[in-house]
Design a protein around this motif. Structure first.
Motif, PDB file in Angstrom:
ATOM      1  N   HIS A 220      10.121   7.200  -5.210  1.00 48.02           N
ATOM      2  CA  HIS A 220       9.539   6.286  -6.182  1.00 48.02           C
ATOM      3  C   HIS A 220      10.438   5.058  -6.373  1.00 48.02           C
ATOM      4  O   HIS A 220      11.650   5.118  -6.169  1.00 48.02           O
ATOM      5  N   PHE A 221       9.806   3.972  -6.803  1.00 47.96           N
ATOM      6  CA  PHE A 221      10.510   2.817  -7.343  1.00 47.96           C
ATOM      7  C   PHE A 221      10.101   2.642  -8.797  1.00 47.96           C
ATOM      8  O   PHE A 221       9.161   3.286  -9.286  1.00 47.96           O
ATOM      9  N   CYS A 222      10.804   1.749  -9.481  1.00 41.79           N
ATOM     10  CA  CYS A 222      10.386   1.343 -10.823  1.00 41.79           C
ATOM     11  C   CYS A 222      10.559  -0.165 -10.923  1.00 41.79           C
ATOM     12  O   CYS A 222      11.679  -0.661 -11.059  1.00 41.79           O
ATOM     13  N   LYS A 223       9.454  -0.882 -10.767  1.00 44.94           N
ATOM     14  CA  LYS A 223       9.438  -2.347 -10.769  1.00 44.94           C
ATOM     15  C   LYS A 223      10.402  -2.925  -9.721  1.00 44.94           C
ATOM     16  O   LYS A 223      11.359  -3.631 -10.064  1.00 44.94           O
TER      17      LYS A 223
ATOM     18  N   GLU B 266       1.585  -2.502   7.250  1.00 38.35           N
ATOM     19  CA  GLU B 266       2.134  -1.625   8.278  1.00 38.35           C
ATOM     20  C   GLU B 266       3.026  -0.550   7.673  1.00 38.35           C
ATOM     21  O   GLU B 266       3.231   0.498   8.284  1.00 38.35           O
ATOM     22  N   LEU B 267       3.554  -0.808   6.499  1.00 33.31           N
ATOM     23  CA  LEU B 267       4.434   0.147   5.826  1.00 33.31           C
ATOM     24  C   LEU B 267       4.252  -0.006   4.326  1.00 33.31           C
ATOM     25  O   LEU B 267       4.190  -1.129   3.810  1.00 33.31           O
ATOM     26  N   THR B 268       4.134   1.110   3.632  1.00 33.63           N
ATOM     27  CA  THR B 268       4.047   1.121   2.174  1.00 33.63           C
ATOM     28  C   THR B 268       5.068   2.121   1.647  1.00 33.63           C
ATOM     29  O   THR B 268       5.109   3.270   2.096  1.00 33.63           O
ATOM     30  N   LEU B 269       5.892   1.699   0.705  1.00 37.85           N
ATOM     31  CA  LEU B 269       6.888   2.565   0.084  1.00 37.85           C
ATOM     32  C   LEU B 269       6.610   2.650  -1.407  1.00 37.85           C
ATOM     33  O   LEU B 269       6.218   1.672  -2.032  1.00 37.85           O
ATOM     34  N   GLY B 270       6.868   3.819  -1.979  1.00 36.64           N
ATOM     35  CA  GLY B 270       6.616   4.027  -3.396  1.00 36.64           C
ATOM     36  C   GLY B 270       5.240   4.624  -3.628  1.00 36.64           C
ATOM     37  O   GLY B 270       4.388   4.671  -2.733  1.00 36.64           O
ATOM     38  N   VAL B 271       5.011   5.094  -4.852  1.00 39.40           N
ATOM     39  CA  VAL B 271       3.748   5.722  -5.244  1.00 39.40           C
ATOM     40  C   VAL B 271       3.024   4.780  -6.202  1.00 39.40           C
ATOM     41  O   VAL B 271       3.592   4.349  -7.210  1.00 39.40           O
ATOM     42  N   ALA B 272       1.791   4.460  -5.891  1.00 38.32           N
ATOM     43  CA  ALA B 272       1.041   3.449  -6.645  1.00 38.32           C
ATOM     44  C   ALA B 272       0.953   3.793  -8.125  1.00 38.32           C
ATOM     45  O   ALA B 272       0.528   4.899  -8.487  1.00 38.32           O
ATOM     46  N   PHE B 273       1.390   2.857  -8.959  1.00 34.36           N
ATOM     47  CA  PHE B 273       1.307   2.922 -10.422  1.00 34.36           C
ATOM     48  C   PHE B 273       2.112   4.087 -11.008  1.00 34.36           C
ATOM     49  O   PHE B 273       1.898   4.457 -12.157  1.00 34.36           O
TER      50      PHE B 273
ATOM     51  N   PRO C 277      12.139  20.885  -1.847  1.00 35.56           N
ATOM     52  CA  PRO C 277      11.269  19.919  -2.528  1.00 35.56           C
ATOM     53  C   PRO C 277      10.071  19.549  -1.669  1.00 35.56           C
ATOM     54  O   PRO C 277      10.091  19.680  -0.444  1.00 35.56           O
ATOM     55  N   ALA C 278       9.026  19.064  -2.310  1.00 39.45           N
ATOM     56  CA  ALA C 278       7.805  18.688  -1.598  1.00 39.45           C
ATOM     57  C   ALA C 278       8.077  17.599  -0.565  1.00 39.45           C
ATOM     58  O   ALA C 278       8.947  16.751  -0.750  1.00 39.45           O
ATOM     59  N   ILE C 279       7.317  17.639   0.524  1.00 42.61           N
ATOM     60  CA  ILE C 279       7.512  16.676   1.612  1.00 42.61           C
ATOM     61  C   ILE C 279       7.048  15.296   1.180  1.00 42.61           C
ATOM     62  O   ILE C 279       6.030  15.121   0.546  1.00 42.61           O
ATOM     63  N   SER C 280       7.825  14.290   1.554  1.00 43.65           N
ATOM     64  CA  SER C 280       7.389  12.889   1.503  1.00 43.65           C
ATOM     65  C   SER C 280       7.795  12.275   2.825  1.00 43.65           C
ATOM     66  O   SER C 280       8.934  12.361   3.231  1.00 43.65           O
ATOM     67  N   GLU C 281       6.860  11.664   3.503  1.00 40.79           N
ATOM     68  CA  GLU C 281       7.175  11.108   4.817  1.00 40.79           C
ATOM     69  C   GLU C 281       7.992   9.824   4.694  1.00 40.79           C
ATOM     70  O   GLU C 281       8.496   9.316   5.682  1.00 40.79           O
ATOM     71  N   VAL C 282       8.105   9.281   3.500  1.00 37.36           N
ATOM     72  CA  VAL C 282       8.937   8.096   3.298  1.00 37.36           C
ATOM     73  C   VAL C 282      10.353   8.512   2.956  1.00 37.36           C
ATOM     74  O   VAL C 282      11.318   8.084   3.548  1.00 37.36           O
TER      75      VAL C 282
ATOM     76  N   LEU D  57       6.542  -7.634   0.576  1.00 42.78           N
ATOM     77  CA  LEU D  57       6.107  -7.975  -0.774  1.00 42.78           C
ATOM     78  C   LEU D  57       6.411  -6.824  -1.726  1.00 42.78           C
ATOM     79  O   LEU D  57       6.345  -5.649  -1.342  1.00 42.78           O
ATOM     80  N   THR D  58       6.730  -7.166  -2.974  1.00 44.87           N
ATOM     81  CA  THR D  58       6.874  -6.143  -4.010  1.00 44.87           C
ATOM     82  C   THR D  58       5.894  -6.432  -5.134  1.00 44.87           C
ATOM     83  O   THR D  58       5.639  -7.599  -5.476  1.00 44.87           O
ATOM     84  N   ASP D  59       5.338  -5.355  -5.689  1.00 45.83           N
ATOM     85  CA  ASP D  59       4.425  -5.451  -6.825  1.00 45.83           C
ATOM     86  C   ASP D  59       4.999  -4.577  -7.933  1.00 45.83           C
ATOM     87  O   ASP D  59       5.091  -3.354  -7.789  1.00 45.83           O
ATOM     88  N   VAL D  60       5.409  -5.202  -9.044  1.00 49.32           N
ATOM     89  CA  VAL D  60       6.084  -4.447 -10.108  1.00 49.32           C
ATOM     90  C   VAL D  60       5.119  -3.591 -10.907  1.00 49.32           C
ATOM     91  O   VAL D  60       5.538  -2.600 -11.528  1.00 49.32           O
ATOM     92  N   ALA D  61       3.827  -3.942 -10.931  1.00 49.36           N
ATOM     93  CA  ALA D  61       2.851  -3.101 -11.615  1.00 49.36           C
ATOM     94  C   ALA D  61       2.572  -1.835 -10.818  1.00 49.36           C
ATOM     95  O   ALA D  61       2.460  -0.740 -11.369  1.00 49.36           O
ATOM     96  N   MET D  62       2.468  -1.978  -9.500  1.00 39.60           N
ATOM     97  CA  MET D  62       2.180  -0.841  -8.627  1.00 39.60           C
ATOM     98  C   MET D  62       3.433  -0.032  -8.296  1.00 39.60           C
ATOM     99  O   MET D  62       3.342   1.072  -7.749  1.00 39.60           O
ATOM    100  N   HIS D  63       4.638  -0.606  -8.581  1.00 44.80           N
ATOM    101  CA  HIS D  63       5.912   0.046  -8.265  1.00 44.80           C
ATOM    102  C   HIS D  63       6.007   0.344  -6.763  1.00 44.80           C
ATOM    103  O   HIS D  63       6.464   1.412  -6.350  1.00 44.80           O
ATOM    104  N   GLN D  64       5.604  -0.639  -5.945  1.00 49.02           N
ATOM    105  CA  GLN D  64       5.558  -0.424  -4.508  1.00 49.02           C
ATOM    106  C   GLN D  64       6.119  -1.608  -3.735  1.00 49.02           C
ATOM    107  O   GLN D  64       6.200  -2.740  -4.247  1.00 49.02           O
ATOM    108  N   VAL D  65       6.488  -1.320  -2.468  1.00 49.65           N
ATOM    109  CA  VAL D  65       6.947  -2.323  -1.509  1.00 49.65           C
ATOM    110  C   VAL D  65       6.022  -2.256  -0.299  1.00 49.65           C
ATOM    111  O   VAL D  65       5.693  -1.159   0.177  1.00 49.65           O
ATOM    112  N   PHE D  66       5.608  -3.417   0.213  1.00 47.88           N
ATOM    113  CA  PHE D  66       4.678  -3.490   1.330  1.00 47.88           C
ATOM    114  C   PHE D  66       5.255  -4.355   2.446  1.00 47.88           C
ATOM    115  O   PHE D  66       5.895  -5.377   2.191  1.00 47.88           O
TER     116      PHE D  66
END
Length: 661
Positions: free
Chosen positions: A498-501, A483-490, A312-317, A461-470
């Motif tokens: 990935h996350f979902c909300k 300093e760290l971002t998890l998930g793929v924006a929108f 599978p494709a690389i993801s550093e997260v 912080l979590t943003d349910v619209a962006m589906h991300q954790v910061f």
């Protein structure tokens, strides 16, 4: 089949060994006697095993800090040398006549290992393993002599399953000057005996940022992730991420990712600490028929090596997993938070003494005359509140944006992306008396949800619209650079990149953290402090999948995790060591948030807030672990309690509301 899978999950994650008094395990030390190791020395020592059939069930390392880089335990018919200690790099090897069997591996300050109950590694005369040999690689010795090694636990009782170790090796030159460069190794599994992985370990040197192990059925095209971890974490054996059995003709693979941006020359795979390695160890069990698998190493130079593998494709997260066939949620309508037409929000403070109302801070000045406006700050739905160690608090809000039925489509994609991020500051830093100390987060977030302050003062912080954790350091809130971002924006999704909300985060003092993911995926994911996946919990509890895991809290010195399973009206307690279920507490109404005093090591209680209903005027509770419960709240109850947090010393409890007072 599902019952068997569930039974195996319980077995594989329960890393404990239970012995009766009549079958107490004996201890056998395998320790290097006094020597004079130098940097990059490989020294070996051996001990004979009893002639009768025995089973290894535990390993306890004893290593001098700063001396040993890594350690391997081999099982041999005969050791390479009969000396007390020998140079097993330059003067031979570990075992005579054959390469030996790897029984255990250790590095980077890892803890010991107890095999699951009913699993043991068969050794002794009949097994062809008559000696144990420990190999120690000395990285940068700081003393003239050393007595490092380990102690193994042996039992005479034949277990139900036999344990073993299968090693996947990646081997290739690593290009210099690259921030992300990967190599891999893959094989066709060619043993007739099927194996079931229950733990894994990664090993590499300082440049490697992530190692992932995979398996794939021979008649399938999808790879499953066995384990995924940074070798900069303690290099112990950890429970596998997904449960699978590997059969003859199936494929196994490992991929290692390196950062060579500071190197001026090609980096080679080798044994010195200046070289690199790419090792993925699988600890497995198989039915105990007295046989061991013949081929237990995968890599270049071995007959089972497989070229041309497409991973599978690389993801550093993290790396994506295939859908779990036992848990494929049916299509669902967009989840909302049952917003009201009102746009006022508040933070309510209760003191610990019987939790009487102390303050009611309205954040836009529109509440009743008893409420106190916060410097007339124009805020909207307040989604989260948390207390930092100094006693101040941080608040997350949505400004003029609300979450309602028009926010997402049926595929959980945010429909108001083109409106841009919320223009005003969405994060407030407040004193314990309500004074405004700072405001941040303008033009950054689209639909705020969760906020957590960890023991180091970092803001999650979590943003349910962006589906991300910061993750923000407290000082980085000013420049808005996480300093760290998890998930793929929108981009919502249910694989491990990935996350979902995502709803909430909880952080251990070690830096490991948990994400409640959340409104769509019904799972809790445990990460290392570097962002690598450690474990995923999405199992059914009492026959029910989680339905909106909405809030998380750590208790009892980070040994247990509370999960507010909102729509199932229950609080699930998980053991953080293996994500197994410790207890379930059922409540009468949907539970939105749960919290505990952060400074209490042995927390006797937790706080929870519930959905407001006509039949429940008071919707906050103190829940004691002895079974009692006390209700509290403002007169008439909370209109829309969404989050709760307790001060470090337990002297105050804060409740955030997203609805009108």
């Amino acid at each position: 089949m599902i019952l068997m899978i569930n039974k195996l999950v319980i077995l594989l994650l329960a890393f404990k060994l239970t012995l009766s008094e009549e079958d107490e395990a004996s201890k056998l030390p395998v320790m290097l006697t006094s020597n004079h190791p130098k940097a990059n020395d490989y020294l070996c020592t051996s001990v004979p095993l009893p002639e009768t059939e025995q089973y290894l069930v535990g390993y306890e390392p004893s290593v001098t800090p700063g001396m040993v880089h890594h350690m391997l335990l081999y099982g041999c018919a005969e050791p390479y040398s009969d000396r007390t200690a020998w140079d097993c790099k330059n003067m031979g090897g570990t075992c005579k006549a054959e390469s030996g069997k790897i029984l255990y591996a250790w590095a980077n300050n890892a803890e010991g290992l107890q095999l699951p109950e009913g699993v043991g590694y068969r050794v002794g005369q009949d097994a062809g393993i008559r000696h144990l040999v420990v190999q120690l690689h000395f990285g940068n010795p700081n003393r003239s002599s050393d007595t490092s090694g380990l102690t193994v636990s042996l039992t005479k009782t034949r277990p139900q399953y036999s344990a073993g170790v299968y090693l996947i090796i990646g081997s290739s030159s690593i290009r210099q000057g690259e921030s992300t460069f990967d190599i891999s190794g893959a094989c066709r599994y060619d043993n007739t005996q099927a194996i079931t992985p229950f733990a894994y370990r990664v090993h590499a040197h300082s440049r490697c940022t992530q190692i992932t192990g995979f398996s794939r059925q021979h008649d399938e095209s999808t790879w499953e992730v066995i384990g995924n971890r940074s070798p900069q974490d303690p290099q112990a054996f950890y429970p596998v991420i997904s449960n699978t059995t590997i059969h003859k003709e199936d494929y196994v693979a490992a991929r290692c990712i390196y950062n060579t941006s500071e190197d001026k020359h090609v980096v080679n795979i080798g044994s010195d600490t200046t070289d690199e390695m790419c090792n993925f160890y699988i600890m497995y069990y198989t039915t105990n028929d007295g046989k061991t698998i013949a081929n237990d190493i995968c890599g270049i130079g071995y007959s089972n090596n497989f070229y041309g593998v497409q991973l599978p494709a690389i993801s550093e997260v993290a790396l994506p997993l295939p859908d779990d066939p036992t848990h494929s949620p049916a299509p669902h309508p967009p989840q909302t938070e049952n917003s009201t037409d009102g746009d006022t929000s508040s933070i309510t403070v209760h003191t610990l003494k019987n939790l009487q109302l102390a303050h009611d801070w309205a954040l836009n000045g529109k509440a009743g005359k008893e409420a106190k406006p916060l410097l007339s700050v124009p805020l909207g739905q307040v989604t989260a509140v948390d207390v930092c160690r100094e006693g101040d608090l941080y608040v997350f809000h949505r400004g003029n944006r609300i979450w309602d039925e028009s926010s997402f489509d049926m595929n959980d994609r945010f429909l108001q992306k083109d409106d841009g991020p919320i223009a005003i500051p969405t994060i407030l830093h407040l004193s314990s008396t309500g004074g405004l100390l700072g405001k941040y987060g303008a033009n950054k977030f689209y639909l705020p949800h969760g906020l957590t302050v960890d023991s180091e003062g970092n803001i999650w912080l979590t943003d349910v619209a962006m589906h991300q954790v910061f993750k923000f350091g407290a000082q980085r809130l000013l420049d808005g650079k996480p300093e760290l971002t998890l998930g793929v924006a929108f981009e919502p999704g249910n694989d491990l990149s990935h996350f979902c909300k995502p709803a909430a985060v909880a952080v251990e003092t070690s830096g490991n953290f948990y994400v409640a993911d959340g409104y769509c995926n019904r799972r809790v994911i445990k990460f290392s402090k570097f962002g690598g996946i450690l474990q995923v919990f999405k199992s059914a509890v009492d026959g029910k999948q989680m339905f909106v895991p909405h809030s998380l809290a750590l208790i009892n010195s980070d040994s247990a995790l509370l999960v507010a399973d909102r729509e199932n009206s229950r609080i699930i307690t998980l053991a953080t060591s293996n994500m197994s279920v410790l207890s379930v507490r059922y409540l009468s109404h949907p539970v939105y948030a749960v919290a505990a005093p952060k400074d209490t090591r042995d927390t006797p209680l937790m706080y929870a807030v519930f959905e407001a209903t006509q039949s429940r005027g008071v919707n906050g509770s103190t829940i004691y672990f002895n079974g009692t419960e006390e209700e509290w709240g403002p007169q008439g109850g909370f209109a829309k309690a969404h989050d709760v947090s307790a001060s470090g010393d337990g002297s105050a409890v804060y409740v955030a509301e997203i609805g009108p007072n």
